[in-house]
Design an enzyme around this catalytic site. Structure first.
Site, PDB file in Angstrom:
ATOM      1  N   GLN A  48     -11.122 -13.140  27.402  1.00  0.00           N
ATOM      2  CA  GLN A  48     -10.857 -13.550  26.027  1.00  0.00           C
ATOM      3  C   GLN A  48     -12.066 -13.480  25.093  1.00  0.00           C
ATOM      4  O   GLN A  48     -11.936 -13.059  23.952  1.00  0.00           O
ATOM      5  CB  GLN A  48     -10.304 -14.979  26.039  1.00  0.00           C
ATOM      6  CG  GLN A  48      -9.802 -15.474  24.699  1.00  0.00           C
ATOM      7  CD  GLN A  48      -8.937 -16.703  24.862  1.00  0.00           C
ATOM      8  OE1 GLN A  48      -7.792 -16.613  25.284  1.00  0.00           O
ATOM      9  NE2 GLN A  48      -9.480 -17.863  24.553  1.00  0.00           N
ATOM     10  N   GLU A  51     -11.354 -15.668  15.428  1.00  0.00           N
ATOM     11  CA  GLU A  51     -12.632 -16.375  15.435  1.00  0.00           C
ATOM     12  C   GLU A  51     -13.773 -15.527  14.884  1.00  0.00           C
ATOM     13  O   GLU A  51     -14.945 -15.875  15.045  1.00  0.00           O
ATOM     14  CB  GLU A  51     -12.937 -16.868  16.849  1.00  0.00           C
ATOM     15  CG  GLU A  51     -11.882 -17.855  17.341  1.00  0.00           C
ATOM     16  CD  GLU A  51     -12.093 -18.305  18.770  1.00  0.00           C
ATOM     17  OE1 GLU A  51     -13.104 -17.896  19.384  1.00  0.00           O
ATOM     18  OE2 GLU A  51     -11.257 -19.060  19.281  1.00  0.00           O
ATOM     19  N   ASP A 104     -12.895 -25.890  30.338  1.00  0.00           N
ATOM     20  CA  ASP A 104     -12.143 -26.118  29.092  1.00  0.00           C
ATOM     21  C   ASP A 104     -10.731 -26.529  29.462  1.00  0.00           C
ATOM     22  O   ASP A 104     -10.388 -27.706  29.454  1.00  0.00           O
ATOM     23  CB  ASP A 104     -12.159 -24.862  28.233  1.00  0.00           C
ATOM     24  CG  ASP A 104     -11.277 -24.987  26.983  1.00  0.00           C
ATOM     25  OD1 ASP A 104     -10.908 -26.121  26.613  1.00  0.00           O
ATOM     26  OD2 ASP A 104     -10.943 -23.951  26.379  1.00  0.00           O
ATOM     27  N   LYS A 106     -13.404 -30.304  22.803  1.00  0.00           N
ATOM     28  CA  LYS A 106     -12.546 -29.987  21.665  1.00  0.00           C
ATOM     29  C   LYS A 106     -11.868 -31.283  21.237  1.00  0.00           C
ATOM     30  O   LYS A 106     -11.062 -31.839  21.984  1.00  0.00           O
ATOM     31  CB  LYS A 106     -11.491 -28.942  22.041  1.00  0.00           C
ATOM     32  CG  LYS A 106     -12.065 -27.567  22.374  1.00  0.00           C
ATOM     33  CD  LYS A 106     -10.962 -26.642  22.872  1.00  0.00           C
ATOM     34  CE  LYS A 106     -11.464 -25.220  23.081  1.00  0.00           C
ATOM     35  NZ  LYS A 106     -10.426 -24.356  23.701  1.00  0.00           N
ATOM     36  N   SER A 118      -9.203 -21.799  17.764  1.00  0.00           N
ATOM     37  CA  SER A 118      -8.962 -20.508  17.096  1.00  0.00           C
ATOM     38  C   SER A 118      -8.316 -20.703  15.731  1.00  0.00           C
ATOM     39  O   SER A 118      -8.506 -19.897  14.819  1.00  0.00           O
ATOM     40  CB  SER A 118      -8.107 -19.599  17.978  1.00  0.00           C
ATOM     41  OG  SER A 118      -6.921 -20.247  18.353  1.00  0.00           O
ATOM     42  N   LYS A 162     -19.921 -24.070  20.116  1.00  0.00           N
ATOM     43  CA  LYS A 162     -19.125 -22.842  20.155  1.00  0.00           C
ATOM     44  C   LYS A 162     -18.232 -22.857  18.922  1.00  0.00           C
ATOM     45  O   LYS A 162     -17.288 -23.633  18.843  1.00  0.00           O
ATOM     46  CB  LYS A 162     -18.288 -22.807  21.434  1.00  0.00           C
ATOM     47  CG  LYS A 162     -17.386 -21.602  21.557  1.00  0.00           C
ATOM     48  CD  LYS A 162     -16.532 -21.708  22.810  1.00  0.00           C
ATOM     49  CE  LYS A 162     -15.570 -20.540  22.898  1.00  0.00           C
ATOM     50  NZ  LYS A 162     -14.659 -20.679  24.051  1.00  0.00           N
TER      51      LYS A 162
END
Length: 437
Positions: free
Chosen positions: A162, A204, A324, A349, A379, A400
């Site tokens: 990804q 992104e 993640d 996140k 995203s 990030k």
């Protein structure tokens, strides 16, 4: 007065043209506003993002139910509370919802309120948010993970993995590292153009060219680093890392190409190759020996604990292994990972867990157990810059937040420039010291 007088939510649009929640929190003398991000590749263990599911409106992606929950249930319950009592506010939000995954009120409703309260509290206290959350020790600017080339669920191409990211580690100032990232990004664009490959950008801000293989993707990024006048560091040569300027970080998002029935990792976008967990771990070990890789996120699928253990045993001493989908910013899942000895880092996140307090608890648990934390965007983003503030507040050392294009990504980088300026000579850019491998 720091008492909450009103909470109001509205439906706004995110960077992908989908609705999301924005929340305003008022006290008699302060105001806070927060907008909630949304993911494309989401872990099954994440808190629930409440959508309207009315296919005739925004293709079912409306968030008016979440907005209504804020404007009625939450507004009524939180009025009169002290906006500076963040833990009490977040505890009340969890009590109002009453479910472990926030499926009643919606994590998007709860998070918007939680973050907006923090901002109102910071304004009331006459402090920048990073100082309000982190106190006087908050001074570390994060090393950026810049997503410059995309595949997997983020692109319509033949690349299985990804995200291919650059991390400018060989610098003493955040602003210099950011300049390096921008120069590599533009060098990659020129290189792709020269090769006749697409320079269109994805969600992104990274490029999504139709390259021939996963190997060609990472090799293009490494070539661009050289074209920009920088040196890619070697992950196995710890003593020589200071000689390099930029290292590679990967997010394969392995859950996306893991076949749960076959228990195989299937490279369905490229060769069709099928790998067992042990073979997948060996694959990453081979890449780590051949390429200047410092970090791999979700190198194994979210529930492949055995695979994660194998990967950690193989390269966990020299590569940052970020969970993640595995940890989903959840202290309980992180605790399980720590017990099993899998991974050595957690991606943070805020919308995976849903409140600021729980986010900070996950970061603290990671820190106490020798795991690093990477503060992350989604995203689907907005102009909200809260994650930049959280990165500095917690001295996380890594962020990030996309590539060097799209204003929803640049907003975070620019906020960090402002914070660096505000901190002056006390600002710290950790470079390679942000890693514990």
């Amino acid at each position: 007065m720091s008492v909450i007088t009103k909470i109001h939510a509205r439906q706004i649009m995110d960077s992908r043209g989908n609705p999301t929640v924005e929340v305003d929190v008022y006290t008699e003398s302060s105001f806070g506003r927060a907008a909630v991000p949304s993911g494309a590749s989401t872990g099954v263990h994440e808190a629930v993002e409440l959508r309207d599911n009315d296919k005739s409106v925004f293709l079912g992606k409306g968030v008016l139910k979440a907005v209504e929950n804020v404007n009625t249930v939450i507004n009524s319950a939180l009025q009169g509370m002290d906006v500076t009592e963040q833990e009490e506010i977040d505890a009340k939000l969890l009590e109002l919802d009453g479910t472990p995954n926030k499926s009643v009120l919606g994590a998007n409703a709860i998070l918007g309120v939680s973050l907006a309260c923090a901002k109102a509290g910071a304004e009331y206290s006459a402090l920048p948010l990073y100082r309000y959350i982190g106190g006087t020790t908050a001074k570390t600017l994060p090393v950026p993970m810049m997503n410059v080339l995309n595949g997997g669920a983020h692109a319509d191409n033949t690349v299985d993995f990804q995200e291919f990211m650059i991390m400018p580690i060989g610098f003493e100032r955040y602003s210099d590292a950011l300049r390096c990232g921008a120069e590599v990004f533009h060098s990659l664009k020129a290189l792709l153009h020269k090769r006749g490959l697409s320079t269109a950008v994805g969600d992104e801000g990274g490029f999504a060219p139709n390259v021939e293989s996963n190997e060609q993707a990472i090799e293009l990024v490494i070539e661009a680093i050289g074209l920009a006048g920088y040196k890619a560091g070697a992950p196995t040569d710890k003593g020589g890392l200071g000689d390099g300027h930029v290292m590679i970080a990967l997010d394969p998002a392995s859950s996306e190409f893991y076949d749960t029935e076959k228990k195989k990792y299937v490279f369905k976008k490229s060769s069709g190759r099928e790998l067992s967990s042990e073979e997948m771990a060996s694959y990453w070990a081979d890449w780590a020996s051949r390429y200047p890789i410092i970090s791999i996120e979700d190198g194994m699928a979210e529930d492949d604990w055995e695979g994660w253990k194998l990967l950690t045993e193989k390269i966990g001493d020299r590569v940052q292994l970020v969970g993640d989908d595995l940890f989903v910013t959840n202290s309980k899942r992180l605790g399980e990972g720590i017990e099993k000895g899998v991974g050595n880092s957690i991606l943070i996140k805020v919308n995976q867990i849903g409140t600021l307090t729980e986010t900070l608890q996950a970061i603290d648990l990671a820190k106490r157990n020798g795991y690093t934390s990477v503060i992350s965007h989604r995203s689907g983003e907005t102009e909200d810059t809260t994650i930049a503030q959280i990165a500095v507040a917690t001295n996380a050392g890594q962020i990030k937040t996309g590539s060097m294009s799209r204003s929803d990504r640049m907003a975070k980088y620019n906020e960090l420039l402002r914070i660096e300026e505000m901190l002056g000579d006390t600002a710290v850019y950790p470079g390679i010291k942000a890693f514990r491998v």
